[in-house]
Design a protein around this motif. Sequence first.
Motif, PDB file in Angstrom:
ATOM      1  N   LYS A  11       0.996  -1.266  -0.085  1.00 44.97           N
ATOM      2  CA  LYS A  11       0.166  -0.173  -0.168  1.00 44.97           C
ATOM      3  C   LYS A  11       0.769   1.145   0.205  1.00 44.97           C
ATOM      4  N   LYS A  12       1.948   1.341   0.657  1.00 46.61           N
ATOM      5  CA  LYS A  12       2.880   2.435   0.766  1.00 46.61           C
ATOM      6  C   LYS A  12       3.567   2.850  -0.517  1.00 46.61           C
ATOM      7  N   ASP A  13       3.384   1.756  -1.581  1.00 47.37           N
ATOM      8  CA  ASP A  13       4.046   2.254  -2.743  1.00 47.37           C
ATOM      9  C   ASP A  13       3.064   3.156  -3.672  1.00 47.37           C
ATOM     10  N   ASN A  14       1.959   3.184  -3.343  1.00 52.37           N
ATOM     11  CA  ASN A  14       0.788   3.644  -4.268  1.00 52.37           C
ATOM     12  C   ASN A  14       1.632   5.109  -4.766  1.00 52.37           C
ATOM     13  N   PRO A  15       1.806   5.923  -4.141  1.00 46.43           N
ATOM     14  CA  PRO A  15       2.250   7.357  -4.800  1.00 46.43           C
ATOM     15  C   PRO A  15       3.455   7.161  -5.555  1.00 46.43           C
ATOM     16  N   GLN A  16       4.557   6.439  -5.234  1.00 44.28           N
ATOM     17  CA  GLN A  16       5.707   6.382  -5.844  1.00 44.28           C
ATOM     18  C   GLN A  16       5.470   5.574  -7.112  1.00 44.28           C
ATOM     19  N   ALA A  18       2.623   5.573  -9.097  1.00 40.74           N
ATOM     20  CA  ALA A  18       1.739   6.322  -9.866  1.00 40.74           C
ATOM     21  C   ALA A  18       2.851   7.197 -10.455  1.00 40.74           C
ATOM     22  N   LYS A  19       3.631   7.930  -9.668  1.00 44.33           N
ATOM     23  CA  LYS A  19       4.596   8.734 -10.219  1.00 44.33           C
ATOM     24  C   LYS A  19       5.323   8.170 -11.129  1.00 44.33           C
ATOM     25  N   VAL A  20       5.856   7.076 -11.064  1.00 46.05           N
ATOM     26  CA  VAL A  20       6.897   6.391 -11.975  1.00 46.05           C
ATOM     27  C   VAL A  20       6.258   6.254 -13.314  1.00 46.05           C
ATOM     28  N   ILE A  21       5.002   5.832 -13.425  1.00 44.26           N
ATOM     29  CA  ILE A  21       4.268   5.479 -14.646  1.00 44.26           C
ATOM     30  C   ILE A  21       3.781   6.691 -15.258  1.00 44.26           C
ATOM     31  N   ARG A  22       3.331   7.785 -14.542  1.00 51.51           N
ATOM     32  CA  ARG A  22       3.088   8.906 -15.307  1.00 51.51           C
ATOM     33  C   ARG A  22       4.331   9.575 -15.871  1.00 51.51           C
ATOM     34  N   SER A  23       5.642   9.631 -15.191  1.00 49.75           N
ATOM     35  CA  SER A  23       6.768  10.144 -15.612  1.00 49.75           C
ATOM     36  C   SER A  23       7.105   9.405 -16.706  1.00 49.75           C
ATOM     37  N   VAL A  24       7.071   7.988 -16.904  1.00 49.17           N
ATOM     38  CA  VAL A  24       7.623   7.308 -18.055  1.00 49.17           C
ATOM     39  C   VAL A  24       6.576   7.567 -19.269  1.00 49.17           C
ATOM     40  N   LEU A  25       5.330   7.755 -18.881  1.00 44.37           N
ATOM     41  CA  LEU A  25       4.336   7.912 -20.168  1.00 44.37           C
ATOM     42  C   LEU A  25       4.695   9.379 -20.888  1.00 44.37           C
ATOM     43  N   ALA A  36      -2.808   4.219 -20.229  1.00 50.68           N
ATOM     44  CA  ALA A  36      -2.839   4.091 -18.906  1.00 50.68           C
ATOM     45  C   ALA A  36      -2.817   5.241 -18.207  1.00 50.68           C
ATOM     46  N   TYR A  37      -2.267   6.360 -18.853  1.00 44.73           N
ATOM     47  CA  TYR A  37      -2.087   7.527 -18.050  1.00 44.73           C
ATOM     48  C   TYR A  37      -3.603   8.313 -17.449  1.00 44.73           C
ATOM     49  N   ALA A  38      -4.663   7.766 -18.158  1.00 44.75           N
ATOM     50  CA  ALA A  38      -5.927   8.262 -17.840  1.00 44.75           C
ATOM     51  C   ALA A  38      -6.745   7.163 -16.561  1.00 44.75           C
ATOM     52  N   ASP A  39      -5.923   5.960 -16.505  1.00 44.26           N
ATOM     53  CA  ASP A  39      -6.850   5.104 -15.710  1.00 44.26           C
ATOM     54  C   ASP A  39      -6.594   5.526 -13.922  1.00 44.26           C
ATOM     55  N   ALA A  40      -7.807   5.410 -13.552  1.00 45.21           N
ATOM     56  CA  ALA A  40      -8.313   5.701 -12.266  1.00 45.21           C
ATOM     57  C   ALA A  40      -7.140   4.892 -11.492  1.00 45.21           C
ATOM     58  N   ALA A  41      -7.066   3.718 -11.531  1.00 46.38           N
ATOM     59  CA  ALA A  41      -6.292   2.598 -11.131  1.00 46.38           C
ATOM     60  C   ALA A  41      -4.598   3.136 -10.541  1.00 46.38           C
ATOM     61  N   LEU A  42      -4.373   4.118 -11.511  1.00 47.92           N
ATOM     62  CA  LEU A  42      -2.949   4.582 -10.966  1.00 47.92           C
ATOM     63  C   LEU A  42      -2.731   5.065  -9.664  1.00 47.92           C
ATOM     64  N   ASP A  43      -3.718   5.521  -8.905  1.00 47.77           N
ATOM     65  CA  ASP A  43      -3.545   6.265  -7.626  1.00 47.77           C
ATOM     66  C   ASP A  43      -3.619   5.117  -6.389  1.00 47.77           C
ATOM     67  N   CYS A  44      -4.041   4.040  -7.065  1.00 50.84           N
ATOM     68  CA  CYS A  44      -4.700   2.980  -5.936  1.00 50.84           C
ATOM     69  C   CYS A  44      -4.267   1.715  -6.543  1.00 50.84           C
ATOM     70  N   MET A  45      -2.650   1.414  -7.090  1.00 51.23           N
ATOM     71  CA  MET A  45      -2.254   0.327  -7.825  1.00 51.23           C
ATOM     72  C   MET A  45      -2.555  -0.789  -6.677  1.00 51.23           C
ATOM     73  N   PHE A  46      -2.248  -0.656  -5.254  1.00 50.28           N
ATOM     74  CA  PHE A  46      -2.169  -1.876  -4.480  1.00 50.28           C
ATOM     75  C   PHE A  46      -3.642  -2.348  -4.358  1.00 50.28           C
ATOM     76  N   GLU A  47      -4.370  -1.472  -3.976  1.00 51.45           N
ATOM     77  CA  GLU A  47      -6.098  -2.043  -3.982  1.00 51.45           C
ATOM     78  C   GLU A  47      -6.360  -2.575  -5.311  1.00 51.45           C
TER      79      GLU A  47
END
Length: 161
Positions: A11-16, A18-25, A36-47
């Motif tokens: 769970k603690k990885d969520n912010p990092q 999300a930042k990695v994926i958006r940065s690469v895109l 994937a940039y628009a996916d709501a899941a980016l901010d809650c990947m663990f869940e």
Amino acid sequence: MSAPFIRLIEKKDNPQIAKVIRSVLIDFNVPKVGTAYADAALDCMFETYQKPKAAYFVVEANNKIIGGAGIAQLDNYEGNVCELQKMYFLTEARGTGLGAQMMEFCLAKAREFEYEKIYLETMEYMTHAQKLYKQSGFEYIAGALGDTGHYSCPVHMVKHL
């Protein structure tokens, strides 16, 4: 300096992540809509991956997330097919063999979950990624399987497990 290692997302990885994926895109000038940039899941990947037959892995180096990838049932598709999802690495992780290692983690998990095939979508100019996919046994197919919502990704590939 600790060696990078791959582990299941926490769970603690969520912010990092999300930042990695958006940065690469952004680095690759990927459209922000239909990818994937628009996916709501980016901010809650663990869940997002806390469901049956799904897993997401991150690459950690020096307490920093530098990449990730996961698998889950292919959306809107009848059949025992999973999708390789959100496989992205920061510049420092590229060309180091971590992509091939991550692919092995994802393929092993897909086999463990007894999927028959693994599917992915990508951009035509992500040639280094496509080289890795081909080396891992993926083949190009003519069109999309299921409906991931990533209509801006024109390259479709599949691998029989």
